[in-house]
Design an enzyme around this catalytic site. Structure first.
Site, short mmCIF file in Angstrom:
data_model
loop_
_atom_site.label_atom_id
_atom_site.label_comp_id
_atom_site.label_asym_id
_atom_site.label_seq_id
_atom_site.Cartn_x
_atom_site.Cartn_y
_atom_site.Cartn_z
N ASP A 58 -1.55 -4.19 0.40
CA ASP A 58 -2.48 -5.28 0.68
C ASP A 58 -2.50 -6.30 -0.46
O ASP A 58 -1.92 -6.08 -1.53
CB ASP A 58 -3.89 -4.74 0.91
CG ASP A 58 -4.02 -3.94 2.20
OD1 ASP A 58 -3.23 -4.19 3.13
OD2 ASP A 58 -4.90 -3.06 2.25
N TYR A 136 -0.18 7.20 -4.44
CA TYR A 136 -0.88 6.07 -5.04
C TYR A 136 -1.74 6.57 -6.19
O TYR A 136 -2.15 7.74 -6.22
CB TYR A 136 -1.80 5.38 -4.04
CG TYR A 136 -1.13 4.49 -3.04
CD1 TYR A 136 -1.06 3.10 -3.22
CD2 TYR A 136 -0.57 5.01 -1.87
CE1 TYR A 136 -0.46 2.28 -2.29
CE2 TYR A 136 0.04 4.20 -0.93
CZ TYR A 136 0.09 2.83 -1.15
OH TYR A 136 0.69 2.02 -0.22
#
Length: 299
Positions: A58, A136
């Site tokens: 994003d 992540y």
């Protein structure tokens, strides 16, 4: 149609000034910058290649271990390693090395993107669908941490003190194969079933809290949402028991905040052995469902 050659790219980028990965008209994106570089290299050999990525990050999200792929036509591949004019000698480089040099030379004017490697991909490889897992990290500097201004673009600053042990305990309750609809932005026709393989918190020597999260895939905003839920536990605003019951919800929960994007970095993407790439891609494309006893892709 002549067979194409698939190229794997391993890359890193600072997402601060990008409107995410995916190309969008009128906005600067990681995909847009790289594809524009490929287009300039292949100007005389259309069509320009299209990039496909392991995880569509994003706006503001970073990556140090992103993986993408694109396909070259025979003419495009030959143009990169063809005989040098007037010598009759091909340059002593592989196609992957030639791609890395040419594309890296274009992107040197865009220092937010670094190409780490380029190689001819094994048969059946797909950067997105062949992946077994993505990892992540999310960084938070609370009042117990040393706030380093040089790390501000990849670390979220929290105004209070957070309970590491409670956050780590809460994270463990989310591990497993389940429907993460409570933590995802819904997308028409997309499943929210994911296997969260690992989720834990640690505090580094400088006091910064770091979440490590691994799953086979993540639905839209899922990472920042599950981090936000455990942060709410660390603040004392949300009980671990409530976090467990949220797993049964089938709509987006608003009892916690989705964390800011800049604290998140895609660290690594894992793939199977070369011979299993094609089978993994086929399996991933199949729509997923939960086992009957349990209850009931995009970044």
């Amino acid at each position: 149609m002549p067979p194409t050659t698939r190229i794997r790219l391993d890359l890193a980028y600072d997402g601060t000034d990008f409107t995410g990965w995916a190309r969008q008209p009128g906005f600067r994106t990681v995909q847009g910058d790289i594809e524009d570089g490929l287009a300039s290299i292949m100007l005389r050999y259309p069509p320009s290649p299209t990039l496909y990525v392991a995880g569509r990050t994003d706006t503001g999200v970073h990556a140090v271990g992103q993986v993408a792929h694109f396909d070259l036509t025979p003419a495009q591949a030959d143009s990169l390693v063809r005989v040098k004019r007037g010598t009759g000698i091909r340059p002593p480089v592989t196609l992957g090395t030639a791609v890395l040099r040419r594309l890296g030379g274009i992107l040197v004017t865009k220092p937010e993107i670094v190409l780490r490697a380029a190689s001819v991909a094994p048969a059946g490889f797909d950067a997105r669908f062949s992946a077994l897992w993505r990892t992540y990290e999310y960084r938070i500097s609370d009042l117990n941490a040393l706030r380093d201004p040089q790390q501000r673009l990849r670390t979220t600053w929290h105004p209070g003190k957070l309970n590491l042990e409670a956050m780590d305990e809460a994270a463990a309750t989310l591990i497993g194969l389940r429907d993460f609809a409570a933590y995802c932005k819904p997308r028409p026709g997309a499943t929210t079933i994911r296997e969260l393989q690992d989720f834990r918190w640690r505090r580094d020597p400088d006091g910064v809290l770091v979440a490590t999260i691994t799953a086979d895939a993540f639905c839209h905003s899922m990472v920042r949402a599950v981090v936000g839920a455990t942060v709410a536990v660390g603040e004392g605003r949300l009980g671990i028991d409530r976090l467990a019951t949220m797993r049964m919800d089938r709509t987006r929960i608003t009892e916690f905040k989705v964390m800011q994007a800049h604290g998140l970095t895609l660290m690594r993407v894992g793939y199977p052995e070369d011979a299993e790439m094609r089978l993994r891609a086929v399996e991933t494309r199949n729509r997923r469902s939960l086992p009957a006893l349990v209850g009931d892709d995009a970044e």
